[in-house]
Design an enzyme around this catalytic site. Structure first.
Site, short mmCIF file in Angstrom:
data_model
loop_
_atom_site.label_atom_id
_atom_site.label_comp_id
_atom_site.label_asym_id
_atom_site.label_seq_id
_atom_site.Cartn_x
_atom_site.Cartn_y
_atom_site.Cartn_z
N THR A 46 0.82 -1.21 0.00
CA THR A 46 0.00 0.00 0.00
C THR A 46 0.86 1.27 0.00
OG1 THR A 46 -0.15 -0.10 2.43
CG2 THR A 46 -1.93 -1.13 1.17
N SER A 47 2.14 1.12 -0.26
CA SER A 47 3.05 2.27 -0.33
C SER A 47 3.62 2.37 -1.74
CB SER A 47 4.18 2.12 0.70
OG SER A 47 3.66 2.20 2.01
N CYS A 68 5.21 -2.52 -11.06
CA CYS A 68 4.28 -3.32 -10.28
C CYS A 68 3.16 -3.78 -11.20
CB CYS A 68 3.72 -2.52 -9.10
SG CYS A 68 2.41 -3.39 -8.20
N MET A 116 3.04 -10.82 -6.49
CA MET A 116 3.21 -9.66 -7.36
C MET A 116 2.86 -10.02 -8.80
SD MET A 116 6.90 -8.48 -5.90
CE MET A 116 7.20 -8.43 -4.13
#
Length: 388
Positions: free
Chosen positions: A61-62, A97, A308
């Site tokens: 969440t960063s 990501c 991921m």
């Protein structure tokens, strides 16, 4: 210098099993140092709780994404990804990501950066971190990206509209080589013990290792792993292997520099043959539902709760690369050299990853694109106030 309490337009979005602050490139200063200061302030970094910002106190969440229209003939928009460290004033820019990539198309459509076409809009995304093209298929209704739908992914409650991502020619995203060491398998000796690994670079570079070499089953959840009495020692060895990989691809000159300045890449993963296990959600994952069990680690050698997206692309590429640890596991399960679908058992369930393949004259297969199916949702839009 930016002024105190400056407000910056932003959108808070979930993409797959991650969340990120999305910025329009025009709303940020051109100076990279100033951009980083704004991003760090927006997240409340450095602080392990990120209490004075929008961060959620973990790597999933960063994250941030900076979007702009592209002048490239093969892309509609350009996308910069940033992995914001929780504890250190670092915005990592060497990686992409895959989960956040799923929210880039919907953001671009809703912000008017790409014309909306019903019922499906194709968004060609150039990821600046990896210099690779991602083709996103986004369902659209009434001129906006759809959120509601019947598609579900493990690690996200409920269902949503299915977004398809194609990571084109994913090989060599960081190093320029599919196999940075030139070999599908290598060994490293640490404290007199040999550890086998496969270093594969596709979408993002990942070093795959055997959990059994560390006395583990490979089915541990992050909470179970963190509770191990020798967790610190295992992480120390994993960091040596990971740091050696960073040196190999030129991201660091030694292990200490890799530990401090190359935390985002390469990633490291446990992979093992399918076995039944209980996911963090309490769901019983049967061995016949998966082709491989995987556990990925993020910044600070933290095992993540899901898997991921770029790690999944690297996994299916490794599955199609003869001689790798992943190829040994998946090839045995499927009894095939043509692997266009892999089911990964991760800490929160199962993740499917697909590939478009080309066959060569020698019978080997090349991954033309690694493909994911994700969901995404706009959670908040407005302004984030940053401190000087």
């Amino acid at each position: 210098m930016f002024e105190p309490n400056k407000k910056i337009p932003c959108v808070y979005m979930r993409g797959g099993t991650s969340k990120a602050l999305f910025f329009n490139d025009k709303d940020l200063p051109t100076n990279e140092e100033e951009r980083d200061r704004i991003i760090l302030s927006a997240f409340g970094t450095p602080d392990r709780r990120q209490i004075d910002g929008m961060g959620g106190a973990n790597t999933s969440t960063s994250k941030c994404a900076i979007i702009k229209k592209s002048d490239r003939p093969d892309a509609d928009i350009e996308y910069d990804f940033g992995q914001v460290d929780v504890n250190n004033p670092i915005v990592g820019k060497t990686m992409n990501c895959g989960n956040i990539s799923s929210a880039v198309g919907p953001y671009a459509i809703d912000e008017g950066l790409v014309p909306a076409t019903e019922p499906m809009t194709t968004v060609r995304i150039f990821n600046t971190n990896t210099q690779k093209i991602i083709v996103s298929q986004v369902p659209v209704k009434d001129g906006k990206a759809m959120t509601e739908g019947e598609f579900a992914i493990d690690g996200v409650p409920g269902t949503g509209a299915k977004i398809t991502l194609k990571f084109m020619n994913p090989q060599g995203a960081a190093s320029g080589k599919l196999l940075p060491t030139g070999s599908p398998k290598d060994e490293i000796v640490i404290d007199g013990k040999k550890y086998e690994f496969s270093f594969v670079d596709a979408a993002n570079p990942v070093i795959f290792v055997h959990p059994e070499d560390f006395g583990l089953s490979g089915t541990e959840t992050p909470a179970q792993f963190n509770a191990l009495p020798n967790c610190g020692e295992i992480c120390r060895i994993l960091e040596i292997i990971r740091g050696t990989g960073a040196i190999t691809i030129g991201y660091a000159k030694d292990l200490e520099e890799a530990r401090i300045h190359s935390q985002t890449l390469p990633k490291i993963a446990f992979v093992t043959s399918p076995v039944a296990y209980e996911a963090g959600s309490g769901e019983q994952i049967k061995s016949d539902r998966i082709d491989i069990v995987g556990r990925l680690f993020s910044v600070g050698m933290k095992m993540i709760d899901a898997y991921m997206g770029t790690g999944a692309i690297c996994t299916i590429t490794a599955a199609n690369t003869p001689g790798t640890i992943v190829n040994d596991i998946v090839g045995k399960q499927k009894n095939s050299h043509q692997i266009d679908h892999v089911r990964i058992g991760h800490p929160w369930g199962v993740m499917d990853v697909f590939a478009d393949l080309a066959i060569h004259e020698d019978g080997s297969y090349e991954v033309l694109s690694g493909n994911l199916e994700r969901t995404a949702r706009r959670i908040m839009e407005g302004f984030v106030f940053v401190r000087a």
